[in-house]
Design an enzyme around this catalytic site. Structure first.
Site, mmCIF file in Angstrom:
data_model
loop_
_atom_site.group_PDB
_atom_site.id
_atom_site.type_symbol
_atom_site.label_atom_id
_atom_site.label_comp_id
_atom_site.label_asym_id
_atom_site.label_seq_id
_atom_site.Cartn_x
_atom_site.Cartn_y
_atom_site.Cartn_z
ATOM 1 N N HIS A 261 15.665 4.400 -5.822
ATOM 2 C CA HIS A 261 14.625 3.195 -5.907
ATOM 3 C C HIS A 261 14.297 3.105 -7.394
ATOM 4 O O HIS A 261 14.089 3.929 -8.123
ATOM 5 C CB HIS A 261 13.418 3.161 -5.153
ATOM 6 C CG HIS A 261 13.562 2.499 -3.821
ATOM 7 N ND1 HIS A 261 14.002 1.408 -3.187
ATOM 8 C CD2 HIS A 261 13.751 3.377 -2.595
ATOM 9 C CE1 HIS A 261 14.264 1.375 -2.014
ATOM 10 N NE2 HIS A 261 14.032 2.390 -1.534
ATOM 11 N N LYS B 225 2.103 -4.919 1.328
ATOM 12 C CA LYS B 225 2.343 -6.109 0.350
ATOM 13 C C LYS B 225 1.923 -7.220 1.344
ATOM 14 O O LYS B 225 1.473 -8.188 0.815
ATOM 15 C CB LYS B 225 3.638 -6.174 -0.290
ATOM 16 C CG LYS B 225 3.747 -7.315 -1.359
ATOM 17 C CD LYS B 225 4.853 -6.970 -2.367
ATOM 18 C CE LYS B 225 6.041 -7.376 -1.580
ATOM 19 N NZ LYS B 225 6.328 -8.679 -1.480
#
Length: 980
Positions: free
Chosen positions: A213, A642
C-alpha cells in the site's frame, strides 16, 4: 544528538492495610526472582552504562530502561559525529541547537524555547533544512532499532523472571503479554489439556497477509543497512573486551556513514515488481526461518505432539488489482515465480548445509533400506562419499530440487554435485524424501541430528511448499460486472446486463452456471478490460497447476453489495476452467473461494443478509461443501472508518462478525473464516494484534483468522527476525486464547445497547465534521501533506480511486497517513468524546458507571479505549495548529480547528472518566517510554515540514524544498511507526 531525558520514577500507587504472612512470602519470592532475572538479563548492559547512568541519577525503578538509553545515546552520538565529519561543524551545531530547543520545548514546556526553535527553522535555507531533516529523520530510524532491541531484551527478562518465580514457588503475574508461554499458562489454569489444543490446531488456520500500500516509504537499501545495525547492536551485549567493543563501534560507524551517504528517497515510483521483491526480503530474513521455530515451540509445549501446519503466509502483492492498473496476469505470474524461486533456493541452501552435516559413515552406523535406496538413486559416484549414504542421498535430493527450480522458474541452482535429475512432482514428494532421512536417523541413534536443521526444513516444506505463500486475487465488483456484461452481449444472451434488477441478474447467472457451454465467442474482439480480467483467471489456473492448489486460494471481491457480485466471480471461474462442471453437477467444484469484502458501514450491515441469500440459492451450498467447505469473508476496517468514524466502524465490525458467525453456526460442516483488513493506524484497524483478536466477539475466531499486515507495520513487525517470531507467536497465542478460553455467551444486553447508542452519536459527530461541514475538504487538503504524499514514489497504487478531491473517492490509506503526519490522527478518535458526553448526559450517574463497567469487563470496549489512548498519545494539537495555519481561508480554518479541539477535549475527558487514568498510556509503559524518548526528536520534523510546505505552496518549488518535504514525511512515518 546523544543526550536523553532523565528517566522518571513511577507514579505512586494506591495501597495500604495489613499484609498477611503468605503475602509477605510471595513478595519476598517475587523480589528475589526479579533480582535474579534482572541480574541475568541486564547485568552486562547495566554494567556498561555505569558512567552515563550515574550522571542521569536515574531512579532505581527505571533501571530496566538504562540499556535502551545507552543504546540510543550510542547511536545518536555516532550519528552526530558522522554529521560533523560529513557536513562540517556549522551543520552539526545547527542540528544540535535545534535538538536542544526541541527538547526544552517538549520536556520542559518552555514556550520561549518553542518560539526560538520556530524562528530558527523559518530562517533556514533549503540546503540547511534538508540537512536538519535528514539528521532527525535518521535519528528516528536509529531510535527504532534501539527500541526493537530493548523490546527483545525486556521480553527475555520477563520470561526469565517468570521462570525464576516458578522455581521459587510463586505464580507468574497476570499480564496482557501475548507470548506462547503465557498463553499455555492460562490454558493450564483453565484445565485445557494439551491434547485438546492439538486437536483444535489440526483444523485451525492462521495467516498474516502482506499487502503493498502507498505508505511504505522505506527504501530496501535503507532497510538492509538498518538490519545490519540491529545485528551489531545485539552483538554488543555479549562483547567482553574493550577491543571487541571498539571494533563493533567502528562497524556501527561504517553503517551510519553508509546511511548518511545513501539517499532516503526513490527517484522513480515503485513498480509492482519492486513491491514483490520488498515483500520477499521479509521471507528471507524472517518467515522461512522463524515460522518453523514457532511450530517447534508449540510442539515443545504440547509435550512433543505433532502440530498440523496451520500457520501459513499470504500475499496480495501481484494479485491485488482493485484500483491498481499496474497489476495484471503478468504481475501475478511474476509474483508466483519469484515466490517459488525464493523458497526453492532456501531449500537448496538447507539441503546443501544438511549434506555437509550428515557425514555418517556406514562403517560406524546403520542406515535404513529406504535411505540406502534414496542414496543409490542419486547416482553419486564420488569416491569420498561412497560410505556416506546420507550425503549421497542429499546429493540426489539437491539434484531433483535443482531440476524443480529449473522446471518451475527457468532459473538455475548455484551448484551441482551431479546433473539435475527429474524434478519433483510436488512438495509432498520432496517432503517424503526428507522423511525417509529423518526415519533412518531416528532408527539408528541419530535423533540428536534431526532438530538443528532437518526438522526446521521439514516444517518449512509443510508450510511453504513450492509456492511460499498464498497469493490472493482481488478486484472491484464493478469490473466483474462490466466483463460479464460484455460476455453476455457478445454471446447475444442479453444486450444490457447492467440494466437488470438484482433478482433478474441472479436468475440469469444461475442459469449460466448450470449450462456447460462457454460464453466466449471465438474470434470476437473483446475489450482490453475483458481480456485482461480473463487473463488473470487463466493465469491463476496455470500457476495452481504448476505450484499447487495453495498457490492461489482466495478471490476477494471489493465493494460487495449484492448476491450477484458473488455469482459473477463464480461464472468467471467457470469460463476459465477454475470451476469444474456445472453448478448442479454432483462433482462440480470451484477452485477459488469467493470472498466478499464488506467495507462501508452499509455494506457491513448488509453482510449477513447477503450471505444468507447467497447460501439459499439452489446448488450454492452444495458446491461450497464439495469445494472444501470453507467460506472466507473479509471485513474492511479502513473504508468503514472513513465512512462512519472510529467507534462506529469498530462497532459495526463487531456486530457484523457476530451475525455472520451465528448464521454459519446453522451451516453445519462449513467453516467460517473472517479475514480482517487491518492497517497500521488505529483508524484503519491497527493496534496491538493480541488485544484485537481477544476482543473479537465470542464464537467468531474458532481457530480461524486471516489479517492483513500493511505499510510501515510490516517493517516494524518483521524486519528483525526475533521480533518477527515474537509477533507470529502473538498471533498464535491470541488465536489459542480466543478459541479455547473465550466466553461462550455474548456481552450483556446493557453493554450492547450502550455501544449501539455510542455508535449512533459518534457517527453523527464524525459525519457532521467530515461530510457536512462546508469547506472541510479544502481544509483537509490544505492542512495536511496529502498533496505532497501523492507525489512520493512510495507505491504502485494511485492514492485515489478517481481523479477527484472528494473524500469519498480518496483511499483510506493516504487519508489516515495524512492525518498522522499532521499529528491530528483524526480517524483514530474523532466522534468518541461527543458520543460519551451524549450518552452520559442522559443519566449521568448510571450511564458513566455502566461505561466504566464495560471497560473493566468487556474485551471489545477495553480494546477500543486502549486504542483511543494510544492514538491520543501521538496527537499533538500544538503542532496540528501549525498545519492549520497553512489553510488559505483563515476564518474557515479557525472554525474547523476549533471544532477538532473541542472534540479532542471531550474525548480526552471521556477517556479519563471511564478508565480513571489522568495520563496517557498509564497501562502501556513501554509505549509511554518510547514516546518520551523519541517525540522531542520528531517535533522538528513536523515544524520543518510545515515551513517547507508553506514555502512550496507560495511558489518556492525548487528541488531542495521538494526533497526536504518528502524526507520529512519519511522521518515522521518512521517516528510514529504505525502510519500505514
Amino acid at each position: 544528538m546523544a543526550d536523553q531525558a532523565k528517566p522518571r520514577g513511577n507514579a505512586k500507587t494506591k495501597g495500604g492495610g495489613k499484609v498477611k504472612a503468605n503475602a509477605k512470602a510471595a513478595a519476598k519470592a517475587k523480589a528475589e526472582a526479579e533480582a535474579k532475572a534482572s541480574a541475568k538479563v541486564n547485568g552486562k548492559a547495566g554494567a556498561r552504562t555505569g558512567t552515563r547512568a550515574g550522571r542521569n541519577d536515574a531512579p532505581a525503578a527505571d533501571a530496566k530502561d538504562l540499556p535502551l538509553i545507552e543504546d540510543i545515546r550510542l547511536l545518536g552520538r555516532i550519528l552526530g559525529e558522522t554529521i560533523r565529519d560529513q557536513e562540517g561543524e556549522d551543520a552539526y551545531e545547527l542540528i544540535e541547537r535545534t535538538r536542544q530547543l526541541s527538547v526544552a520545548y517538549r520536556r520542559k514546556d518552555d514556550a520561549t524555547a518553542g518560539k526560538a526553535m520556530n524562528r530558527l527553522l523559518e530562517e533556514l535555507s533549503p540546503e540547511q533544512a534538508v540537512s536538519v531533516i535528514r539528521a532527525f529523520g535518521y535519528f528516528s530510524h536509529l531510535a527504532n532499532i534501539a527500541e526493537d532491541r530493548h523490546h527483545i531484551r525486556r521480553r527475555k527478562a520477563h520470561e526469565a523472571m517468570a521462570m525464576a518465580r516458578r522455581d521459587a514457588g510463586a505464580k507468574p503475574p497476570a499480564s496482557q503479554d501475548g507470548s506462547l508461554a503465557r498463553s499455555f499458562e492460562r490454558l493450564a489454569d483453565a484445565r485445557v489439556r494439551p491434547g485438546e489444543v492439538a486437536r483444535m490446531l489440526a483444523g485451525a488456520y492462521v495467516s498474516p497477509v502482506l499487502t503493498a500500500h502507498p505508505t511504505e516509504v522505506q527504501r530496501r537499501s535503507i532497510l538492509d543497512t538498518e538490519r545490519t545495525i540491529a545485528d551489531l547492536l545485539a552483538q554488543r551485549e555479549s562483547l567482553a573486551s574493550d577491543t571487541e567493543r571498539a571494533e563493533n563501534e567502528a562497524l556501527l560507524r561504517s553503517c551510519v556513514t553508509q546511511l548518511w551517504q545513501t539517499r532516503m528517497l526513490r527517484f522513480t515510483k515503485l513498480t509492482v515488481a519492486d513491491e514483490i521483491e520488498n515483500a520477499l526480503s521479509y521471507y528471507r530474513t524472517t518467515f522461512l526461518t522463524q515460522v518453523p521455530r514457532v511450530y517447534a515451540e508449540l510442539e515443545s509445549r504440547l509435550g512433543g505432539a505433532a502440530v498440523a501446519p496451520f500457520l501459513r503466509m499470504g500475499n496480495w502483492i501481484g494479485g491485488d488489482r482493485d484500483g491498481n492498473p499496474n497489476v495484471n496476469a503478468q504481475t501475478l505470474e511474476l509474483a508466483v515465480m519469484r515466490h517459488g524461486e525464493t523458497v526453492l533456493r532456501h531449500y537448496l541452501t538447507e539441503v546443501h548445509q544438511l549434506g555437509a552435516e550428515l557425514s555418517m559413515s556406514r562403517l560406524l552406523v546403520g542406515v535404513s533400506d529406504e535411505a540406502m535406496a534414496l542414496a543409490d538413486r542419486a547416482h553419486d559416484t564420488h569416491g569420498h562419499r561412497q560410505d556416506e549414504p546420507y550425503r549421497r542421498a542429499l546429493v540426489g535430493v539437491y539434484a531433483r530440487l535443482a531440476a524443480t527450480l529449473r522446471h518451475l522458474t527457468g532459473t538455475e541452482a548455484l551448484r551441482h554435485a551431479v546433473e539435475p535429475a527429474d524434478p519433483y512432482d510436488d512438495a509432498d514428494a520432496f517432503l517424503a524424501d526428507l522423511r525417509t532421512i529423518e526415519s533412518s536417523l531416528r532408527a539408528h541413534h541419530g535423533s540428536a541430528l534431526i532438530a538443528p536443521r532437518l526438522a526446521p526444513l521439514i516444517r518449512a516444506v509443510q508450510v511453504f511448499g513450492f509456492h511460499l505463500a498464498t497469493v490472493d486475487l482481488r478486484q472491484s465488483s464493478d469490473q466483474h460486472e462490466a466483463v460479464v456484461a460484455e460476455l453476455l452481449a457478445a454471446a447475444r444472451l442479453h444486450p444490457d446486463y447492467a440494466s437488470l434488477g438484482e433478482e433478474e441478474r441472479q436468475a440469469l447467472l444461475l442459469g449460466l452456471l448450470r449450462d456447460a457451454r462457454p460464453l466466449r465467442v471465438r474470434d470476437h474482439a473483446y475489450s482490453a478490460l475483458a481480456n485482461q480480467e480473463l487473463a488473470v483467471f487463466e493465469m491463476a489456473a496455470r500457476v495452481r497447476a504448476a505450484f499447487g492448489r495453495e498457490t492461489i486460494r482466495h478471490y476477494i471481491i471489493s465493494h460487495t453489495e449484492t448476491v450477484s457480485d458473488l455469482l459473477e466471480v463464480l461464472l468467471l471461474q467457470k469460463e476459465t476452467g477454475l470451476m469444474r462442471g456445472c453448478l448442479d453437477a454432483p462433482t462440480s467444484t470451484a477452485a477459488l473461494i469467493v470472498v466478499p469484502l464488506f467495507e462501508t458501514i452499509t455494506d457491513l450491515r448488509n453482510a449477513e443478509p447477503i450471505m444468507k441469500a447467497f447460501y439459499a440459492l439452489p446448488g450454492i451450498e452444495a458446491l461450497i461443501r464439495r469445494s472444501g467447505a470453507q467460506q472466507d469473508i473479509m471485513l474492511g476496517y479502513s473504508d468503514s472508518n472513513k465512512d462512519g468514524g472510529f467507534f462506529t466502524s469498530n462497532w459495526e465490525l463487531y456486530r457484523s462478525s457476530t451475525t455472520l458467525a451465528r448464521m454459519f453456526d446453522g451451516l453445519d460442516g462449513i467453516t467460517l473464516r473472517l479475514f480482517h483488513g487491518r492497517g497500521g493506524t488505529v483508524g484503519r484497524g491497527g493496534g496491538p494484534s493480541y488485544q484485537a483478536i481477544l476482543a473479537q466477539p465470542p464464537g467468531t475466531v474458532n481457530g480461524q483468522i486471516r489479517l492483513t499486515e500493511q505499510g510501515e507495520i510490516i517493517g516494524s513487525k518483521y524486519a528483525n527476525p526475533e521480533i518477527g517470531r515474537r509477533n507470529l507467536e502473538t498471533l498464535v497465542a491470541a488465536m489459542l486464547e480466543a478459541t479455547l478460553l473465550a466466553p461462550a455467551r455474548s456481552a450483556p444486553t446493557a453493554f450492547l445497547d450502550a455501544a449501539e447508542a455510542l455508535s449512533a452519536s459518534s457517527m453523527d459527530a464524525y459525519r457532521a465534521l467530515v461530510y457536512e461541514t462546508a469547506g472541510f475538504t479544502d481544509y483537509f487538503y490544505a492542512s495536511t501533506p496529502i498533496s505532497e504524499i501523492a507525489e512520493l514514489n512510495i507505491g504502485s497504487r494511485p492514492s485515489s480511486r478517481k481523479t477527484t478531491r472528494r473524500i469519498e473517492d480518496l483511499r483510506a490509506i493516504p487519508w489516515g497517513f495524512s492525518w498522522g503526519q499532521s499529528r491530528v490522527t483524526l480517524p483514530g478518535w474523532y466522534g468518541f468524546g461527543s458520543a460519551v458526553r451524549a450518552f452520559v448526559d442522559r443519566d449521568p450517574g448510571k450511564n458513566l458507571a455502566l461505561l466504566q463497567k464495560m471497560h473493566r469487563q468487556w474485551p471489545f470496549f477495553h480494546a477500543v479505549l486502549s486504542n483511543v489512548d494510544m492514538v491520543l498519545s501521538k496527537t499533538d494539537l500544538g503542532i496540528a495548529r501549525r498545519y492549520a495555519e497553512l489553510v488559505p481561508d483563515r476564518k474557515q480554518a479557525r472554525k474547523i480547528f476549533a471544532t477538532i479541539e473541542r472534540e479532542w477535549a471531550l474525548t480526552t475527558q471521556a477517556l479519563a472518566d471511564i478508565t480513571g487514568a489522568t495520563e496517557r498510556l498509564a497501562a502501556n509503559p513501554s509505549l509511554a517510554r518510547s514516546i518520551r524518548h523519541r517525540f522531542p526528536y520528531l517535533d522538528p520534523l513536523n515544524h520543518l515540514q510545515v515551513e517547507l510546505i508553506r514555502r512550496w505552496r507560495l511558489g518556492q518549488q525548487d528541488d531542495r524544498t521538494r526533497r526536504g518535504i518528502h524526507i520529512s514525511i519519511n522521518g515522521i512515518a518512521a517516528g510514529l511507526r504505525n502510519t500505514g
